[in-house]
Enzyme design. Structure first.
Site, PDB file in Angstrom:
ATOM      1  N   TYR A 142       0.849  -1.189   0.000  1.00  0.00           N
ATOM      2  CA  TYR A 142       0.000   0.000   0.000  1.00  0.00           C
ATOM      3  C   TYR A 142       0.882   1.235   0.000  1.00  0.00           C
ATOM      4  CZ  TYR A 142      -3.390   3.458   1.684  1.00  0.00           C
ATOM      5  OH  TYR A 142      -4.184   4.566   1.820  1.00  0.00           O
ATOM      6  N   ASP A 237       9.411   2.409  -0.770  1.00  0.00           N
ATOM      7  CA  ASP A 237       8.442   3.036   0.112  1.00  0.00           C
ATOM      8  C   ASP A 237       8.764   2.591   1.534  1.00  0.00           C
ATOM      9  OD1 ASP A 237       6.295   3.778   1.681  1.00  0.00           O
ATOM     10  OD2 ASP A 237       4.789   3.325   0.159  1.00  0.00           O
ATOM     11  N   LYS A 265       5.756   8.700   8.917  1.00  0.00           N
ATOM     12  CA  LYS A 265       5.562   8.117  10.243  1.00  0.00           C
ATOM     13  C   LYS A 265       6.653   8.521  11.239  1.00  0.00           C
ATOM     14  CE  LYS A 265       2.580   4.452   8.506  1.00  0.00           C
ATOM     15  NZ  LYS A 265       1.314   5.061   8.929  1.00  0.00           N
TER      16      LYS A 265
END
Length: 425
Positions: A142, A237, A265
């Site tokens: 994702y 990613d 994050k």
């Protein structure tokens, strides 16, 4: 009716599904989501005053624990100086310098406000830098909810992707190839057929959105070699894995340098900070230097950047990642022993401060293997743990996160709760 139930009923009237991100709704596991009122260290408290050992940590950012005094102090001091300026600050430069120093593959970067924004921008930059159209992604990875990335692979993995969300026209995803994760041969076949028009390959080197699944060294090395051979840009990613599995992210564990990296994050420490960066020769195509446009009013927000810088300072303490990995390994080994004693088909894995739990005999290596795990048994386990004050991700398909604040007492209490839970399911 509990306070959590009351808040959920109220939220349903004004917020779609009652939540501002789908996985928070408990739709996968059933039941009422917990509304958090405060958090400290490895714990949070819900609207009914119940304390939980937290293993989502805001889905990864809270690597030093909730409300760390040094981080809170940095945020308070920054807020007192002003909330947003729409102009450059020295803190943005310090953030960029810190990341470039800690991740050698990144020579320049651009700060943004979310992982979705960073991945979307990285793809646009890759297309602009190469002049090509097609992108390769992998089933189960994702990269945010940008239209071109909401694609799932079917059985014909070398066919072009079809949208996996309503509202995304097929024309948007027609240039997205969705392949099986950890299948090096499929990747070679894709480049043999489309290599001249592949702008980039984007991958989670350690996937965290189909539970925790490690990329194999062969898979990632093949990817690096094919991108180099065909002039495509390799994008890691590392929104989840960056500064979470190791100081230099997953790329430092595998010894592979991508052309671009997407971060989020942990670099925000719980506030909205993300980044995309890479080799100078790629980044020079980004406006205002080049023709690839990207902008953001709140990019590099001074309060958010202060939070991220304080967090990045703490994770650089000697031995930080060794201790974090040891506590995470203690957790998964304890869970596995408890399941074995209860004769439950279960296994677990960990990389740095990320972990996965699977109701299966073997740790999965692909999306299909994850989907074959016993989801219903996970749901029963989730609720049994929740009832015992342990908050796991409310989905069988999400990784978990341990923080530096998860001491032996928190880990031991979690394993003790799991022993009771395994006996019930």
């Amino acid at each position: 009716m509990s306070r959590n139930d009351q808040l959920f009923e109220r939220a349903l009237r004004t917020i779609p599904g009652g939540v501002n991100s789908p996985v928070r709704a408990f739709k996968s596991v059933g039941g009422t989501p917990r509304f958090v009122v405060r958090a400290e260290g490895p714990y949070f408290w819900d609207a009914d005053g119940r304390r939980y050992i937290d293993y989502i940590g805001s889905w990864g950012p809270m690597i030093v624990g909730h409300a760390h005094p040094a981080v809170v102090r940095a945020v308070q001091e920054a807020a007192a100086r002003g909330l947003s300026f729409g102009a450059p600050t020295e803190a943005e430069v310090a953030m960029a310098e810190t990341i470039v120093r800690l991740m050698p593959s990144i020579e320049q970067l651009r700060l943004v406000s979310s992982g979705t924004e960073a991945a979307m921008s990285a793809l646009r930059l890759a297309r602009g830098a190469t002049g090509r159209r097609k992108i390769v992604k992998f089933e189960g990875c994702y990269h945010g909810h940008a239209d071109g990335l909401l694609v799932k692979a079917g059985s014909g993995a070398l066919t072009f992707g079809h949208p996996s969300s309503a509202g995304v026209p097929a024309e948007i995803t027609q240039h997205t190839l969705a392949l099986d994760y950890n299948d090096a041969q499929q990747l070679e076949d894709a480049f043999r057929r489309h290599g001249d028009d592949i702008a980039c390959v984007i991958v989670e080197p350690v996937a965290g959105n189909m539970n925790l699944v490690r990329g194999t060294p062969e898979f990632l090395r093949t990817m690096r070699a094919l991108c180099t051979k065909h002039g495509a840009i390799l994008i890691f990613d590392e929104v989840m894995s960056g500064f979470r599995v190791a100081m230099g992210g997953a790329q430092s564990l595998y010894g592979i340098e991508p052309d671009m990296t997407v971060l989020g994050k942990v670099i925000g420490g719980g506030m909205p900070v993300a980044a995309f960066g890479g080799r100078r020769e790629v980044m020079k195509h980004l406006a205002p230097l080049g023709p690839v446009y990207q902008a953001g009013t709140l990019s590099g927000n001074p309060v958010a950047v202060a939070c991220g810088l304080a967090t990045l300072k703490l994770v650089q303490a000697p031995g930080f990642y060794d201790r974090l990995a040891a506590q995470t390994r203690k957790l998964v080994d304890g869970l596995a022993r408890a399941a074995r004693d209860a004769k439950v088909d279960f296994c677990a894995d960990a990389v740095g401060g990320m972990f996965g739990v699977y109701f299966a005999n073997d740790v999965p290596a692909s999306y299909a293997q994850v989907m074959a795990c016993d989801k219903e048994r996970f749901n029963r386990f989730f609720h049994a743990m929740l009832a015992r004050g342990v908050y796991l991700a409310p989905s069988a398909f999400e990784a978990g996160f341990v923080s530096a604040a998860h001491d032996d007492a928190a880990i031991d209490a979690t394993v003790a709760a799991a022993r009771e839970a395994f006996a019930l399911i």
